[in-house]
Structure formats: structure tokens, C-alpha cells
Design an enzyme around this catalytic site. Structure first.
Site, PDB file in Angstrom:
ATOM      1  N   ARG A  16      -1.143   4.691  14.267  1.00 52.88           N
ATOM      2  CA  ARG A  16      -2.608   4.662  14.069  1.00 52.88           C
ATOM      3  C   ARG A  16      -2.920   3.820  12.823  1.00 52.88           C
ATOM      4  O   ARG A  16      -2.018   3.289  12.179  1.00 52.88           O
ATOM      5  CB  ARG A  16      -3.148   6.088  13.902  1.00 52.88           C
ATOM      6  CG  ARG A  16      -2.750   6.700  12.586  1.00 52.88           C
ATOM      7  CD  ARG A  16      -3.405   8.051  12.330  1.00 52.88           C
ATOM      8  NE  ARG A  16      -3.142   8.449  10.950  1.00 52.88           N
ATOM      9  CZ  ARG A  16      -3.127   9.697  10.525  1.00 52.88           C
ATOM     10  NH1 ARG A  16      -3.343  10.680  11.369  1.00 52.88           N
ATOM     11  NH2 ARG A  16      -2.908   9.958   9.250  1.00 52.88           N
ATOM     12  N   ASP A  37       6.870   5.821  14.196  1.00 53.34           N
ATOM     13  CA  ASP A  37       5.985   6.802  13.541  1.00 53.34           C
ATOM     14  C   ASP A  37       6.543   8.193  13.813  1.00 53.34           C
ATOM     15  O   ASP A  37       7.549   8.351  14.535  1.00 53.34           O
ATOM     16  CB  ASP A  37       4.536   6.681  14.087  1.00 53.34           C
ATOM     17  CG  ASP A  37       3.471   7.110  13.077  1.00 53.34           C
ATOM     18  OD1 ASP A  37       3.490   8.282  12.668  1.00 53.34           O
ATOM     19  OD2 ASP A  37       2.660   6.273  12.688  1.00 53.34           O
ATOM     20  N   ASP A  60      11.020   9.144  11.175  1.00 50.54           N
ATOM     21  CA  ASP A  60      10.544   9.588   9.857  1.00 50.54           C
ATOM     22  C   ASP A  60      11.208   8.659   8.850  1.00 50.54           C
ATOM     23  O   ASP A  60      12.428   8.696   8.670  1.00 50.54           O
ATOM     24  CB  ASP A  60      10.951  11.045   9.618  1.00 50.54           C
ATOM     25  CG  ASP A  60      10.512  11.543   8.242  1.00 50.54           C
ATOM     26  OD1 ASP A  60      10.295  10.710   7.329  1.00 50.54           O
ATOM     27  OD2 ASP A  60      10.399  12.767   8.069  1.00 50.54           O
ATOM     28  N   VAL A  61      10.403   7.830   8.187  1.00 51.17           N
ATOM     29  CA  VAL A  61      10.982   6.775   7.332  1.00 51.17           C
ATOM     30  C   VAL A  61      11.783   7.318   6.145  1.00 51.17           C
ATOM     31  O   VAL A  61      12.552   6.583   5.531  1.00 51.17           O
ATOM     32  CB  VAL A  61       9.909   5.800   6.799  1.00 51.17           C
ATOM     33  CG1 VAL A  61       9.295   4.996   7.925  1.00 51.17           C
ATOM     34  CG2 VAL A  61       8.844   6.528   5.977  1.00 51.17           C
ATOM     35  N   ASN A  87       5.090   0.060   6.364  1.00 50.93           N
ATOM     36  CA  ASN A  87       3.676   0.426   6.288  1.00 50.93           C
ATOM     37  C   ASN A  87       3.444   1.932   6.143  1.00 50.93           C
ATOM     38  O   ASN A  87       2.430   2.347   5.585  1.00 50.93           O
ATOM     39  CB  ASN A  87       2.971  -0.095   7.557  1.00 50.93           C
ATOM     40  CG  ASN A  87       1.604   0.524   7.744  1.00 50.93           C
ATOM     41  OD1 ASN A  87       0.640   0.143   7.089  1.00 50.93           O
ATOM     42  ND2 ASN A  87       1.512   1.513   8.639  1.00 50.93           N
ATOM     43  N   TYR A 152       1.214   8.970  -5.656  1.00 45.69           N
ATOM     44  CA  TYR A 152       0.854   7.780  -4.863  1.00 45.69           C
ATOM     45  C   TYR A 152       0.937   6.532  -5.739  1.00 45.69           C
ATOM     46  O   TYR A 152       1.542   5.520  -5.366  1.00 45.69           O
ATOM     47  CB  TYR A 152      -0.554   7.969  -4.297  1.00 45.69           C
ATOM     48  CG  TYR A 152      -0.968   6.923  -3.284  1.00 45.69           C
ATOM     49  CD1 TYR A 152      -0.527   6.983  -1.970  1.00 45.69           C
ATOM     50  CD2 TYR A 152      -1.805   5.873  -3.644  1.00 45.69           C
ATOM     51  CE1 TYR A 152      -0.908   6.031  -1.028  1.00 45.69           C
ATOM     52  CE2 TYR A 152      -2.191   4.917  -2.723  1.00 45.69           C
ATOM     53  CZ  TYR A 152      -1.740   5.005  -1.407  1.00 45.69           C
ATOM     54  OH  TYR A 152      -2.119   4.051  -0.491  1.00 45.69           O
ATOM     55  N   LYS A 156       3.539   3.461  -5.296  1.00 47.74           N
ATOM     56  CA  LYS A 156       3.069   2.108  -4.969  1.00 47.74           C
ATOM     57  C   LYS A 156       3.453   1.099  -6.057  1.00 47.74           C
ATOM     58  O   LYS A 156       3.690  -0.077  -5.753  1.00 47.74           O
ATOM     59  CB  LYS A 156       1.563   2.110  -4.700  1.00 47.74           C
ATOM     60  CG  LYS A 156       1.160   2.929  -3.463  1.00 47.74           C
ATOM     61  CD  LYS A 156       1.796   2.407  -2.176  1.00 47.74           C
ATOM     62  CE  LYS A 156       1.267   3.079  -0.927  1.00 47.74           C
ATOM     63  NZ  LYS A 156       1.885   2.595   0.307  1.00 47.74           N
ATOM     64  N   VAL A 185      -9.572   0.702   2.657  1.00 47.80           N
ATOM     65  CA  VAL A 185      -9.536   0.270   4.061  1.00 47.80           C
ATOM     66  C   VAL A 185      -9.965   1.456   4.923  1.00 47.80           C
ATOM     67  O   VAL A 185      -9.536   2.597   4.674  1.00 47.80           O
ATOM     68  CB  VAL A 185      -8.106  -0.191   4.463  1.00 47.80           C
ATOM     69  CG1 VAL A 185      -8.135  -0.783   5.874  1.00 47.80           C
ATOM     70  CG2 VAL A 185      -7.574  -1.204   3.470  1.00 47.80           C
ATOM     71  N   THR A 190      -8.596   7.415   4.486  1.00 46.26           N
ATOM     72  CA  THR A 190      -9.740   7.296   3.566  1.00 46.26           C
ATOM     73  C   THR A 190     -11.043   7.795   4.187  1.00 46.26           C
ATOM     74  O   THR A 190     -12.120   7.525   3.654  1.00 46.26           O
ATOM     75  CB  THR A 190      -9.919   5.811   3.152  1.00 46.26           C
ATOM     76  OG1 THR A 190     -10.070   5.040   4.354  1.00 46.26           O
ATOM     77  CG2 THR A 190      -8.740   5.301   2.362  1.00 46.26           C
TER      78      THR A 190
HETATM   79  N1  LIG Z   1      -6.420   3.167   3.800  1.00 50.56           N
HETATM   80  C1  LIG Z   1      -6.424   2.600   2.599  1.00 50.56           C
HETATM   81  O1  LIG Z   1      -7.483   2.465   1.956  1.00 50.56           O
HETATM   82  C2  LIG Z   1      -5.138   2.080   2.000  1.00 50.56           C
HETATM   83  C3  LIG Z   1      -5.235   1.279   0.861  1.00 50.56           C
HETATM   84  C4  LIG Z   1      -4.077   0.752   0.309  1.00 50.56           C
HETATM   85  C5  LIG Z   1      -2.856   0.997   0.890  1.00 50.56           C
HETATM   86  N2  LIG Z   1      -2.781   1.797   1.987  1.00 50.56           N
HETATM   87  C6  LIG Z   1      -1.462   1.999   2.566  1.00 50.56           C
HETATM   88  O2  LIG Z   1      -1.455   1.450   3.865  1.00 50.56           O
HETATM   89  C7  LIG Z   1      -0.483   2.138   4.670  1.00 50.56           C
HETATM   90  C8  LIG Z   1      -1.125   2.604   5.970  1.00 50.56           C
HETATM   91  O3  LIG Z   1      -2.123   3.549   5.648  1.00 50.56           O
HETATM   92  P1  LIG Z   1      -3.370   3.893   6.591  1.00 50.56           P
HETATM   93  O4  LIG Z   1      -4.581   3.770   5.757  1.00 50.56           O
HETATM   94  O5  LIG Z   1      -3.277   3.166   7.872  1.00 50.56           O
HETATM   95  O6  LIG Z   1      -3.139   5.459   6.788  1.00 50.56           O
HETATM   96  P2  LIG Z   1      -2.991   6.373   8.095  1.00 50.56           P
HETATM   97  O7  LIG Z   1      -2.868   7.741   7.550  1.00 50.56           O
HETATM   98  O8  LIG Z   1      -4.042   6.063   9.085  1.00 50.56           O
HETATM   99  O9  LIG Z   1      -1.608   5.878   8.713  1.00 50.56           O
HETATM  100  C9  LIG Z   1      -0.381   6.158   8.108  1.00 50.56           C
HETATM  101  C10 LIG Z   1       0.657   6.283   9.199  1.00 50.56           C
HETATM  102  O10 LIG Z   1       1.920   6.586   8.575  1.00 50.56           O
HETATM  103  C11 LIG Z   1       2.536   7.604   9.359  1.00 50.56           C
HETATM  104  N3  LIG Z   1       3.505   8.361   8.564  1.00 50.56           N
HETATM  105  C12 LIG Z   1       3.256   9.299   7.623  1.00 50.56           C
HETATM  106  N4  LIG Z   1       4.414   9.818   7.189  1.00 50.56           N
HETATM  107  C13 LIG Z   1       5.413   9.197   7.869  1.00 50.56           C
HETATM  108  C14 LIG Z   1       6.815   9.303   7.861  1.00 50.56           C
HETATM  109  N5  LIG Z   1       7.444  10.175   7.057  1.00 50.56           N
HETATM  110  N6  LIG Z   1       7.520   8.495   8.673  1.00 50.56           N
HETATM  111  C15 LIG Z   1       6.902   7.628   9.505  1.00 50.56           C
HETATM  112  N7  LIG Z   1       5.565   7.494   9.570  1.00 50.56           N
HETATM  113  C16 LIG Z   1       4.835   8.275   8.753  1.00 50.56           C
HETATM  114  C17 LIG Z   1       1.386   8.467   9.839  1.00 50.56           C
HETATM  115  O11 LIG Z   1       1.761   9.293  10.926  1.00 50.56           O
HETATM  116  C18 LIG Z   1       0.346   7.414  10.178  1.00 50.56           C
HETATM  117  O12 LIG Z   1       0.470   6.956  11.508  1.00 50.56           O
HETATM  118  C19 LIG Z   1       0.054   3.273   3.792  1.00 50.56           C
HETATM  119  O13 LIG Z   1       1.250   2.865   3.168  1.00 50.56           O
HETATM  120  C20 LIG Z   1      -1.035   3.432   2.749  1.00 50.56           C
HETATM  121  O14 LIG Z   1      -0.547   3.996   1.560  1.00 50.56           O
HETATM  122  C21 LIG Z   1      -3.888   2.358   2.568  1.00 50.56           C
END
Ligand SMILES: NC(=O)c1ccc[n+]([C@@H]2O[C@H](COP(=O)([O-])OP(=O)(O)OC[C@H]3O[C@@H](n4cnc5c(N)ncnc54)[C@H](O)[C@@H]3O)[C@@H](O)[C@H]2O)c1
Length: 253
Positions: A16, A37, A60-61, A87, A152, A156, A185, A190
């Protein structure tokens, strides 16, 4: 010809949010994608939407064994691995005195150890394929602090650092390693945040596809001279105070 034509790319956390947007764009640009995922239903649905160009692998990463299986799946299904997008990520928030050790450890395990394990597992396969590109998803929280997001932010910043150490080590074997640093994003992560409360010069949150475009660029040969670099996609959030806050119109009259 797509921008990543014929490349095989593994995207973690791709069921997702941004990961799913990356997978969709990469397939539309000619890649074959291994979607991984822990959300199996969403991951399977995305892979079937993408047809023959994608497979879903439960992963699970933070688990080393899952990495061996995911990389093996890429090579056995598509014959090679040329790209990795680290990601997957999680975030949790609390004041530092109440921040639990479990929260800290879990965030570091997924966001930082997951990236290390990913680079370590994918490298031999990417080298076997003759070289490629690894993209690590950091954040603007890898560039500056943020109250409540202690683990976090630490994770990062760590992603940004390991990107550079890996880039130095891998350059000679034709593997580039870069990081991306999104701001706000619009994803599940968020959904409770109001973009209007952030002083974003461009005045809105990003859509996931706007980050995907930069990721596709880093995976493609268009970025062939970039390694150890950082791409910030934050609508200007980290560059300073937006004009409308810092310099109201009357100051110009
Ligand atoms: N949304 C934002 O504003 C934002 C900003 C900067 C960075 N990020 C980063 O972008 C990346 C994606 O985030 P997103 O906003 O799409 O969030 P999201 O929560 O929609 O998606 C994150 C995905 O990671 C998966 N995940 C969680 N734990 C996991 C694990 N142990 N193993 C495998 N998969 C796992 C979740 O199931 C999910 O599908 C993340 O690294 C997040 O930190 C997000």
C-alpha cells in the site's frame, strides 16, 4: 521503451501507500517487480492487478531469513535482480520520557536494520546481474529533528548514513546506492495529519506518485552518475520559512 525497461526490482512495504505507487510506476516503465510486505491480502491484490510483471512475496524486512527468500524469488521468477527499493517503514510517536524500549527497538529493526539486511542480501544478486541501483527511503526526518518521533528520526538519519557507506563500497562493482527524503506524503502513515498545519512552501502534501517519479529516476540509467546522493521531495518544507509566513505582502509595499 520504459525508463526501467527489463529491470527486475524488489520493492519492500509495497502492499500500500508509497510502495504500491512505486510498484505501479515501475511496471508502467517496463520493469518486473517483486512486491513484498507483511500485508498479504493487499500485496497479493496489487500483484494480480500488475499481472505477469509482478509477484508478491510475504516478507518482514527485519527478518534476515525473509531476505534470502525474497531475493531468491526474484531470481527464480524473473532471472535476475537489478534494483532494490528499501521502502518499508513504521513510525510511532511519544515524548522521549514515555518512549518505550519496545517502540524504539521495533522502529529501528524495521526502518534501519531492514535497510541494512536488504542491502546485504540484494548486493550479491545485483552484482551477478552486472550492476544496478539501490534506493533507500529515508525522510526529511533523516535531515532534521522532529519532536516525539525519536526512533523514527534516529532510524532515518541512520538510513542516510548507511546509504553513503554502502555507496562508497559498492561503486567499483557498478552498484549505485542513493537515498530519498520525502516530506509530508498523503498515505496511511500520515492520514491523521492536517497538511495545513505544516509550513510547506508548495502549500500541500505530496501524492505518492511524486515520490515514485524520483525513485524511478534513481533506478534508471538516467541517474548513472549519482551515488551516495540525497533527493529531497518536501515541497520546500526544509529550505526555510515560506514566503507567506516570513514576508507578508505589506513588507513589500
Ligand atoms: N508518508 C510520509 O509522509 C512519509 C514521509 C517520509 C518518508 N516516509 C517513508 O516512506 C516509506 C513508506 O511509507 P508510507 O507513507 O507509504 O507508509 P504506509 O504505512 O502506507 O506503508 C508502509 C508499508 O510498509 C509495510 N511494513 C511495515 N512494517 C513492515 C515490515 N516489518 N516488513 C515489511 N513491510 C512492512 C506496511 O505494511 C506498509 O505496507 C516509509 O519508509 C516511511 O517511513 C513516509
Amino acid at each position: 521503451m520504459g525508463r526501467v525497461n527489463e529491470k527486475v526490482i524488489l520493492v519492500t512495504g509495497a502492499a500500500r501507500g508509497m510502495g504500491a505507487a512505486h510498484a505501479r510506476l515501475l511496471v508502467s516503465e517496463g520493469a518486473r517487480v517483486v512486491v513484498t510486505d507483511i500485508l498479504d491480502e493487499d500485496g497479493e491484490a496489487l500483484a494480480s492487478e500488475l499481472g505477469n510483471a509482478a509477484i508478491y512475496v510475504h516478507q518482514d524486512v527485519s527478518e534476515p531469513k525473509s531476505w534470502a527468500m525474497a531475493v531468491a524469488a526474484a531470481e527464480s521468477k524473473f532471472g535476475a535482480l537489478q534494483g532494490l527499493v528499501n521502502n518499508a517503514g513504521v513510525a510511532s510517536m511519544a515524548p522521549i520520557e514515555q518512549f518505550s524500549l519496545d517502540q524504539w527497538n521495533r522502529t529501528l529493526a524495521v526502518n534501519l536494520t531492514g535497510v541494512f539486511l536488504g542491502i546485504r542480501a540484494a548486493l550479491p544478486a545485483i552484482r551477478r546481474a552486472g550492476g544496478g541501483s539501490i534506493v533507500n527511503v529515508s525522510s526529511i526526518e533523516g535531515l532534521r529533528g522532529s519532536p516525539g518521533l525519536h526512533a523514527y528520526v534516529a532510524s532515518k538519519f541512520g538510513v542516510r548514513g548507511v546509504t553513503k557507506s554502502a555507496a562508497l563500497e559498492c561503486a567499483a562493482s557498478g552498484v549505485r546506492v542513493n537515498s530519498v527524503h520525502p516530506g509530508l506524503v498523503a498515505t496511511t502513515m500520515t492520514e491523521r495529519l492536517d497538511p495545513a498545519l505544516f509550513p510547506i512552501p508548495l502549500g500541500r502534501a505530496a501524492q505518492p506518485i511524486e515520490v515514485s517519479q524520483a525513485i524511478a529516476f534513481l533506478l534508471s540509467d538516467e541517474s548513472s552518475y549519482m551515488t551516495g546522493a540525497e533527493i529531497v521531495l518536501d515541497g520546500g518544507l526544509t529550505i526555510g520559512v515560506p514566503h507567506q509566513h516570513a514576508a507578508p505582502e505589506h513588507m513589500f509595499s
